[in-house]
Design an enzyme around this catalytic site. Structure first.
Site, PDB file in Angstrom:
ATOM      1  N   GLU A  56     -13.481   0.193   6.656  1.00 24.81           N
ATOM      2  CA  GLU A  56     -12.263   0.849   7.133  1.00 24.81           C
ATOM      3  C   GLU A  56     -12.379   2.367   7.127  1.00 24.81           C
ATOM      4  O   GLU A  56     -11.939   3.033   8.058  1.00 24.81           O
ATOM      5  CB  GLU A  56     -11.040   0.411   6.302  1.00 24.81           C
ATOM      6  CG  GLU A  56     -10.552  -1.000   6.599  1.00 24.81           C
ATOM      7  CD  GLU A  56     -11.288  -2.068   5.818  1.00 24.81           C
ATOM      8  OE1 GLU A  56     -12.200  -1.720   5.015  1.00 24.81           O
ATOM      9  OE2 GLU A  56     -10.968  -3.258   5.985  1.00 24.81           O
ATOM     10  N   HIS A 111      -3.000  -7.543  -1.430  1.00 27.43           N
ATOM     11  CA  HIS A 111      -2.883  -7.747   0.019  1.00 27.43           C
ATOM     12  C   HIS A 111      -1.443  -7.653   0.520  1.00 27.43           C
ATOM     13  O   HIS A 111      -1.160  -8.070   1.627  1.00 27.43           O
ATOM     14  CB  HIS A 111      -3.452  -9.121   0.404  1.00 27.43           C
ATOM     15  CG  HIS A 111      -4.942  -9.179   0.402  1.00 27.43           C
ATOM     16  ND1 HIS A 111      -5.689  -8.846  -0.692  1.00 27.43           N
ATOM     17  CD2 HIS A 111      -5.828  -9.533   1.368  1.00 27.43           C
ATOM     18  CE1 HIS A 111      -6.979  -9.004  -0.412  1.00 27.43           C
ATOM     19  NE2 HIS A 111      -7.087  -9.418   0.837  1.00 27.43           N
TER      20      HIS A 111
END
Lengths: 370, 328
Positions: free
Chosen positions: B61, B130
């Site tokens: 990322e 998450h």
């Protein structure tokens, strides 16, 4: 002959002759390199003075000793090839063609600076000369460099339907080798066939930590690139002729293949990491050894020996460089402070709320910035 | 002409239309191409636009966010998909230090017209790593814009605006809403940033929310009307930066009460900011202090009952409205 011993993988340094002058490079060009290196040196000496006089604040990292790298790399590329670097960036800006006054005024925090005094020493940007900064966080410019290369290829091939031959140079220090961003960037560059060359200005120290104390395989950095399928070369960054010749060949190969490259550019910073560094982590002997192999003196001797310039000619050149830097200081002293209206300017392109849009700095509104 | 499509289809239509319109626009992210999107948002886009404009990324990322930023500095218009905004935390340096500050640091020389988009908030028993709601973390940073649609119509109109915007836009979607259906016109439309929508009119109490919790607010408003005789005005902010304070203030001047519903934690949050701004602007109009409903101040739990309890659910919203109306 110096008896100074450094670990394997470091720059050799010491008083050695330069390579022979490169055939096919006109004397005017060689003199341009010499003048650019002198300019960066003089500029940085004056930068240190101005810092001590408190005309410059914040973090400030000078390029003294590494001039051959920026000058040789710029000489080996085309003006349309994007460049991006870390925070020791004054040399890159000047070598790329930024006027000394815009670089100095930026550090003085004046409106005439390349970034209107909002960036400072670590953030030299020059759109006209394709310099994409000047980045303060170690390694953060390495994925951005991959993005510049991605964009040149995308513009030339996907949008225009041609073949791209632009090459991006992304400079980093040896300390950035240990940032995750660098490894992600190399993987992406290798994976996507990006025409970007990562030039590690390996001066042997990340701040006060020698490369052996901070980096595995310091004696052979090419293995880092090999892990990502990227070709690597090692270059004597203390010799501008070596930098030019080897970088030119490497850049041309990158143009042809659109494959990334990695350069272990061995150099040495003659001064501390930043203005506050007393350099207790290395010996004065070591410093003297490298100063004896000063890349500027090396080029000067080669040029004089080849009859490209004589001693009085060198004096004339140095006088003109001194005057240029003095002028940049006078100009920066006289440049106004950014007005308070600048505070809310350049935050967003669009105007909304307290934000007043954006506009180009004076530097880009002037004729002939080179 | 209007038809009913899913939230994910609306997102895809926005991206595809903009890619047809402007060759500078491209999509990159994890599983966006060959896999057809981890959540099928980009389904079919590889087939239409090819691998040079719909680009699979490895799990990096920080690397691909930075790559997008470099491309945006060169004048391209990247859309960077984060499978989850939770994964953007490893890219924090790029998305917070580079994208929103580039224009300022370069003195107006290099903008960063980029869209970062992906799922935000609880996805359904995904546990604490998450389930990030990044709006409060990221909205703090000047230089970026933030959009957070609550339905398919807004998803499409706001995303098209985001892609054309010259500044970096953080676009917050929700895995729990991707299958949500709604009417979306076939004709082109854009929704400007900074314009809130009034989802339900009412004169007793204003409820302000953003994204998925707008639906919780609507559910609570139904119950409040039926059980308690309280008519709420529900405002969907649609964008957090810029914030449409004007619409909120107009409503609070009418209802004299305000409840802010924000799915992130309360401390130093979007909800706190809205509450502060409403308190400043409506000091003389308020009959009670501004009430805030947030996720509980704990890491997101896995157990379904605990996760439901943690979220700013309709029960908590109803309780806050009752208190704001001195009925609690």
């Amino acid at each position: 002959m110096s008896t100074h011993a450094l670990p394997a993988g470091r720059a050799t340094g010491g008083a050695r002759p330069s390579r022979p002058l490169p055939p096919g490079v006109p004397p005017k060009q060689l003199l341009r390199w010499f003048r650019d290196m002198l300019l960066i040196r003089e500029f940085e000496v004056r930068t240190m003075q101005a810092y001590q006089e408190k005309k410059i604040g914040g973090f400030c990292h000078v390029y003294i000793g590494q001039e051959a790298v920026a000058v040789g790399c710029v000489a080996a590329t085309r003006p349309e090839d994007p460049m991006i670097t870390a925070y020791r960036d004054h040399g890159h800006a000047l070598a790329r063609g930024m006027a000394a006054r815009h670089c100095m005024a930026e550090m003085f925090g004046k409106i005439g600076g390349c970034a209107k005094g909002k960036g400072g020493s670590m953030h030299m940007f020059d759109r006209a000369n394709n310099l994409f900064g000047g980045h303060g966080i170690v390694g953060a410019q390495t994925p951005v460099g991959a993005g510049l290369a991605f964009a040149t290829k995308y513009e030339d091939e996907v949008i225009r339907g041609g073949t791209s031959d632009r090459v991006t140079l992304c400079f980093l220090g040896d300390g950035a080798l240990n940032q995750g961003a660098f490894h992600e960037a190399l993987n992406l560059a290798g994976l996507l066939d990006l025409p970007v060359i990562y030039v590690v200005e390996n001066n042997g120290y990340s701040m006060g930590t020698s490369i052996e104390r901070g980096t595995t395989m310091a004696h052979d950095l090419s293995v880092k690139a090999a892990a990502y399928g990227i070709d690597a070369i090692e270059v004597d960054g203390l010799d501008v002729i070596a930098v030019y010749e080897e970088m030119h060949a490497f850049v041309e190969k990158c143009r042809r293949t659109s494959r990334p490259g990695f350069v272990d550019m061995k150099t040495y910073r003659f001064k501390g990491h930043s203005m506050s560094d007393p350099r207790k982590y290395r010996t004065r002997d070591e410093e003297a050894h490298f100063e004896a192999g000063d890349p500027i003196g090396k080029l000067e001797r080669a040029l004089v020996a080849a009859g490209v310039i004589d001693e009085p000619g060198v004096g004339v050149l140095m006088d003109s460089v001194r005057e240029e830097v003095r002028e940049s200081i006078r100009w920066s002293d006289a440049s106004p402070l950014p007005g308070v209206e600048e505070l809310h300017h350049d935050v967003y392109v669009e105007r909304w709320g307290p934000y007043t849009g954006t506009s180009l700095p004076e530097m880009l509104r002037e004729e002939g910035t080179r | 002409m209007s038809r009913v499509i899913e939230f994910r289809d609306a997102l895809r239509e926005a991206m595809s239309e903009e890619m047809r319109r402007d060759p500078r626009v491209f999509l990159l992210g994890e599983e966006v191409a060959q896999y057809d999107g981890a959540y099928k948002v980009s389904k079919g886009m590889l087939a239409e636009f090819g691998p040079r404009r719909v680009i699979d990324m490895p799990i990096s990322e920080n690397g691909f966010a930075g790559l997008g930023i470099g491309a945006a500095m060169m004048g391209l218009r990247p859309i960077v998909e984060f499978m989850s905004w939770s994964f953007s935390l490893v890219a924090a340096d790029q998305i917070l230090n580079n994208a929103p500050k580039m224009l300022y640091m370069s003195g107006g020389q290099f903008g960063c017209p980029i869209v970062f988009r992906g799922n935000d908030g609880a996805g359904g028993q995904l546990g604490s790593t998450h389930s990030w709601c990044v709006e409060s973390l990221y909205a703090n940073v000047p230089g970026l814009k933030m959009a957070i649609p609550s339905n398919p119509y807004d998803a499409k109109g706001l995303l098209k605006t985001a892609i054309r915007d010259p500044d970096p836009v953080f676009f917050l979607e929700s895995e729990r809403m991707l299958a949500l259906k709604g009417e979306v016109p076939e004709e082109e439309y854009l929704i400007p940033f900074g314009q809130a929508a009034i989802r339900r009119e009412g004169g007793d109490c204003t409820i302000v929310s953003f994204g998925r919790p707008v639906h919780f607010a609507m559910d609570a408003a139904e119950v409040l009307a039926k059980e308690d005789g309280i008519e709420c005005e529900v405002i969907d902010g649609r964008t957090i930066r810029p914030l449409d304070l004007e619409t909120i203030v107009r409503s609070v001047r009418k209802t004299n009460r305000c409840v802010v519903v924000d799915q992130s934690w309360s401390f130093a949050s979007v909800g706190s900011e809205v509450a502060a701004q409403v308190s400043e602007a409506c000091f003389d109009d308020l009959d009670h202090h501004v009430h805030r409903v947030h996720a509980d101040d704990v890491p997101a739990p896995y157990a379904m009952n605990l996760e439901q309890e943690m979220l700013p659910n309709p029960r908590k919203i109803r309780k806050a409205v009752l208190s704001a109306c001195y009925r609690g």
